[in-house]
Design a protein around this motif. Structure first.
Motif, PDB file in Angstrom:
ATOM      1  N   VAL A 123      13.615   5.015   6.234  1.00  0.00           N
ATOM      2  CA  VAL A 123      12.880   5.901   7.155  1.00  0.00           C
ATOM      3  C   VAL A 123      13.006   5.371   8.592  1.00  0.00           C
ATOM      4  N   GLY A 124      12.841   4.039   8.749  1.00  0.00           N
ATOM      5  CA  GLY A 124      12.952   3.418  10.077  1.00  0.00           C
ATOM      6  C   GLY A 124      14.348   3.630  10.664  1.00  0.00           C
ATOM      7  N   ASP A 125      15.372   3.489   9.809  1.00  0.00           N
ATOM      8  CA  ASP A 125      16.752   3.673  10.290  1.00  0.00           C
ATOM      9  C   ASP A 125      16.981   5.128  10.736  1.00  0.00           C
ATOM     10  N   PHE A 167      14.733   7.097  11.834  1.00  0.00           N
ATOM     11  CA  PHE A 167      14.001   7.278  13.098  1.00  0.00           C
ATOM     12  C   PHE A 167      14.840   6.724  14.256  1.00  0.00           C
ATOM     13  N   SER A 168      15.399   5.527  14.031  1.00  0.00           N
ATOM     14  CA  SER A 168      16.221   4.897  15.093  1.00  0.00           C
ATOM     15  C   SER A 168      17.398   5.775  15.474  1.00  0.00           C
ATOM     16  N   SER A 169      17.989   6.461  14.461  1.00  0.00           N
ATOM     17  CA  SER A 169      19.182   7.262  14.760  1.00  0.00           C
ATOM     18  C   SER A 169      18.839   8.681  15.212  1.00  0.00           C
ATOM     19  N   ALA A 208      -3.883  -5.554  18.757  1.00  0.00           N
ATOM     20  CA  ALA A 208      -4.146  -4.469  19.711  1.00  0.00           C
ATOM     21  C   ALA A 208      -2.875  -3.703  20.069  1.00  0.00           C
ATOM     22  N   GLY A 209      -2.996  -2.387  20.096  1.00  0.00           N
ATOM     23  CA  GLY A 209      -1.885  -1.526  20.495  1.00  0.00           C
ATOM     24  C   GLY A 209      -0.962  -1.172  19.352  1.00  0.00           C
ATOM     25  N   ASP A 210      -1.219  -1.717  18.178  1.00  0.00           N
ATOM     26  CA  ASP A 210      -0.309  -1.546  17.036  1.00  0.00           C
ATOM     27  C   ASP A 210      -1.020  -0.828  15.892  1.00  0.00           C
ATOM     28  N   LEU A 211      -0.426   0.295  15.458  1.00  0.00           N
ATOM     29  CA  LEU A 211      -1.086   1.141  14.451  1.00  0.00           C
ATOM     30  C   LEU A 211      -0.482   0.999  13.051  1.00  0.00           C
ATOM     31  N   HIS A 212       0.478   0.097  12.884  1.00  0.00           N
ATOM     32  CA  HIS A 212       1.138  -0.056  11.575  1.00  0.00           C
ATOM     33  C   HIS A 212       0.235  -0.827  10.616  1.00  0.00           C
ATOM     34  N   ASP A 213      -0.012  -0.239   9.439  1.00  0.00           N
ATOM     35  CA  ASP A 213      -0.942  -0.950   8.543  1.00  0.00           C
ATOM     36  C   ASP A 213      -0.443  -1.196   7.124  1.00  0.00           C
ATOM     37  N   ILE A 214       0.744  -0.712   6.780  1.00  0.00           N
ATOM     38  CA  ILE A 214       1.181  -0.871   5.376  1.00  0.00           C
ATOM     39  C   ILE A 214       1.420  -2.350   5.055  1.00  0.00           C
ATOM     40  N   GLY A 215       2.135  -3.044   5.937  1.00  0.00           N
ATOM     41  CA  GLY A 215       2.391  -4.475   5.713  1.00  0.00           C
ATOM     42  C   GLY A 215       1.085  -5.250   5.667  1.00  0.00           C
ATOM     43  N   LYS A 216       0.186  -4.945   6.615  1.00  0.00           N
ATOM     44  CA  LYS A 216      -1.130  -5.614   6.622  1.00  0.00           C
ATOM     45  C   LYS A 216      -1.852  -5.381   5.303  1.00  0.00           C
ATOM     46  N   CYS A 243      -3.076 -12.368  11.339  1.00  0.00           N
ATOM     47  CA  CYS A 243      -2.772 -11.308  12.309  1.00  0.00           C
ATOM     48  C   CYS A 243      -1.377 -10.744  12.048  1.00  0.00           C
ATOM     49  N   SER A 244      -1.313  -9.421  12.028  1.00  0.00           N
ATOM     50  CA  SER A 244      -0.062  -8.733  11.778  1.00  0.00           C
ATOM     51  C   SER A 244       0.385  -8.003  13.047  1.00  0.00           C
ATOM     52  N   GLY A 245       1.692  -8.008  13.316  1.00  0.00           N
ATOM     53  CA  GLY A 245       2.224  -7.270  14.465  1.00  0.00           C
ATOM     54  C   GLY A 245       3.595  -6.715  14.118  1.00  0.00           C
ATOM     55  N   LEU A 266       5.437  -4.374  16.261  1.00  0.00           N
ATOM     56  CA  LEU A 266       6.228  -3.858  17.382  1.00  0.00           C
ATOM     57  C   LEU A 266       6.609  -5.005  18.313  1.00  0.00           C
ATOM     58  N   THR A 267       7.819  -4.960  18.836  1.00  0.00           N
ATOM     59  CA  THR A 267       8.176  -5.980  19.824  1.00  0.00           C
ATOM     60  C   THR A 267       7.231  -5.875  21.027  1.00  0.00           C
ATOM     61  N   THR A 268       6.781  -4.640  21.317  1.00  0.00           N
ATOM     62  CA  THR A 268       5.889  -4.447  22.470  1.00  0.00           C
ATOM     63  C   THR A 268       4.481  -5.008  22.239  1.00  0.00           C
ATOM     64  N   GLY A 303       4.887 -10.185  10.417  1.00  0.00           N
ATOM     65  CA  GLY A 303       5.284  -8.836  10.825  1.00  0.00           C
ATOM     66  C   GLY A 303       6.761  -8.880  11.178  1.00  0.00           C
ATOM     67  N   ALA A 304       7.423  -7.734  11.061  1.00  0.00           N
ATOM     68  CA  ALA A 304       8.885  -7.716  11.179  1.00  0.00           C
ATOM     69  C   ALA A 304       9.457  -8.433  12.416  1.00  0.00           C
ATOM     70  N   PRO A 305       8.896  -8.244  13.624  1.00  0.00           N
ATOM     71  CA  PRO A 305       9.543  -8.907  14.774  1.00  0.00           C
ATOM     72  C   PRO A 305       9.160 -10.379  14.941  1.00  0.00           C
ATOM     73  N   TYR A 333       3.272 -19.042   9.420  1.00  0.00           N
ATOM     74  CA  TYR A 333       3.993 -17.767   9.471  1.00  0.00           C
ATOM     75  C   TYR A 333       4.475 -17.462   8.059  1.00  0.00           C
ATOM     76  N   ALA A 334       4.459 -16.196   7.704  1.00  0.00           N
ATOM     77  CA  ALA A 334       5.062 -15.803   6.420  1.00  0.00           C
ATOM     78  C   ALA A 334       5.897 -14.554   6.654  1.00  0.00           C
ATOM     79  N   PRO A 335       7.085 -14.494   6.039  1.00  0.00           N
ATOM     80  CA  PRO A 335       7.963 -13.336   6.258  1.00  0.00           C
ATOM     81  C   PRO A 335       7.543 -12.095   5.491  1.00  0.00           C
ATOM     82  N   ASP A 336       6.792 -12.286   4.400  1.00  0.00           N
ATOM     83  CA  ASP A 336       6.403 -11.114   3.607  1.00  0.00           C
ATOM     84  C   ASP A 336       5.061 -11.358   2.924  1.00  0.00           C
ATOM     85  N   ALA A 337       4.550 -10.288   2.314  1.00  0.00           N
ATOM     86  CA  ALA A 337       3.207 -10.370   1.728  1.00  0.00           C
ATOM     87  C   ALA A 337       3.162 -11.401   0.596  1.00  0.00           C
ATOM     88  N   GLY A 338       4.204 -11.439  -0.215  1.00  0.00           N
ATOM     89  CA  GLY A 338       4.217 -12.370  -1.343  1.00  0.00           C
ATOM     90  C   GLY A 338       4.084 -13.813  -0.871  1.00  0.00           C
TER      91      GLY A 338
END
Ligand code: B1M
Length: 208
Positions: A47-49, A51-53, A96-104, A145-147, A149-151, A176-178, A192-197
Motif C-alpha cells: 500500500v505504501g509503495d 502511495f509513493s508511486s 506529536a504530529g504523527d497519526l500512524h498507529d498500527i505499529g504502535k 515512543c513510536s514515530g 514519519l521522517t518529518t 518506527g520505520a525511519p 531501540y527495536a526494529p519491530d514489535a516482536g
C-alpha cells in the motif's frame, strides 16, 4: 488461493468488512498468527509503495489501515499472553504530529503479552503528555515512543529529551520505520527495536 493470500489481498484492497472472517478462517485452517500478521504487514508495504508511486492516495491508505486493524483485533487474543505477571507500567504513544498507529498498537500488544501494564496514549502525543502520564500512573518503569514519519523525527527527539529531563532515570525505548539504532542513541533513548516482536525482549532487557 491460500487463506493467508486472501487476507493479504483483502487488506491491500481495504475490504475491512471481510478481513476479520478471513483471518479467523486462516487461523482455523492452521495458519500461524505470526504468519498472518507478517502477511498483513507486507500488505501495508505494498500500500505504501502504491502511495509513493501515485497509484493510490491518502483515503485508500486509510481504508487499508482500517482493514488491517480489523484483522489485528482477531489475532490479538491469540498472540497475547495471559498477562498474569506484571513487570511494571509502560507508557506508550505515537509522537506529536504523527497519526500512524498500527505499529504502535502491535508494540502495545507484544509488551502487554510480555507482562507490562500498558497505558496507551494514542497518536499525536506531545512530549509533555508523556511526562504527565509518568507522573499520573503508578510504578512506571518504561516509556515507549513510536514515530513513522521522517518529518516527526524531531518530535521523537523532543519526546525523549523532555522525558529524560523530567525523569533522568526513566528508561525510554523508541522505534518506527525511519528510526535507526544510531538515531535512537543520538537522541538519548535507552533502547531501540526494529519491530514489535523484538520490542518485548528489548523492553525486558532495559528494565533489567
Ligand atoms: Co502514511 N506514510 N502518511 N498513512 N503510511 C507512510 C509511513 C509512508 C512510508 C508511505 C509512503 O510514502 N511510502 C510515508 C512516510 C514517508 C516518510 O516520512 N519517510 C507516509 C506519509 C507520507 C503519510 C502522509 C504525510 C501522507 C499525506 O498526507 N500526504 C500522512 C501523514 C499523517 C500524519 O501522521 N500526520 C499519512 C497518513 C497515513 C494514514 C492516516 C492514511 C494511514 C495511517 C492510519 C493508521 O495508522 N491508523 C497511513 C498508512 C496506513 C501508511 C502506510 C501505508 C502503512 C503504515 C503501517 O501501518 N505499516 C505507510 C507505508 C509503510 O509502512 N510501508 C505509510 C504497518 C506497521 C505494522 O508498520 O508502523 O512501521 P510500522 O510498525 C512497525 C515498525 O516500524 C515497528 O514495529 C512495527 C512492526 O512490527 N515499530 C516499533 C513501530 N513503532 C515502534 C516502536 C518501538 C519499536 C518498534 O518501540 C517503542
Amino acid at each position: 488461493m491460500s487463506k493467508i493470500a486472501e487476507v493479504k489481498v483483502l487488506v491491500e484492497t481495504g475490504k475491512s468488512k471481510k478481513v476479520a472472517a478471513a483471518v479467523q478462517e486462516a487461523l482455523d485452517a492452521g495458519d500461524k498468527a505470526q504468519d498472518i500478521l507478517d502477511a498483513m504487514i507486507a500488505s501495508m508495504g505494498v500500500v505504501g509503495d502504491k502511495f509513493s508511486s501515485g497509484e493510490i492516495f491518502v483515503p485508500e491508505m486509510l481504508i487499508a489501515a482500517k482493514a488491517m486493524s480489523k484483522g489485528v483485533e482477531v489475532l490479538k487474543p491469540v498472540m497475547a499472553g495471559d498477562g498474569s505477571s506484571s513487570l511494571g507500567t509502560c507508557i506508550m504513544g505515537t509522537v506529536a504530529g504523527d497519526l500512524h498507529d498500527i505499529g504502535k498498537n502491535l508494540v502495545v500488544m507484544m509488551l502487554e503479552s510480555a507482562g507490562f501494564d500498558m497505558v496507551d496514549l494514542g497518536v499525536d502525543v506531545p512530549a509533555d503528555k508523556f511526562v504527565a502520564a509518568v507522573k499520573e500512573n503508578d510504578n512506571v518503569v518504561l516509556v515507549a515512543c513510536s514515530g513513522l514519519l521522517t518529518t516527526t523525527m524531531p518530535a521523537l527527539k523532543e519526546a525523549v529529551q523532555t522525558i529524560k529531563s523530567a525523569y533522568p532515570e526513566m528508561k525510554v525505548i523508541v522505534g518506527g520505520a525511519p528510526v535507526t539504532p544510531e538515531y535512537a542513541a543520538e537522541i538519548g533513548a535507552d533502547g531501540y527495536a526494529p519491530d514489535a516482536g523484538s520490542s518485548a525482549a528489548k523492553a525486558k532487557e532495559l528494565i533489567g
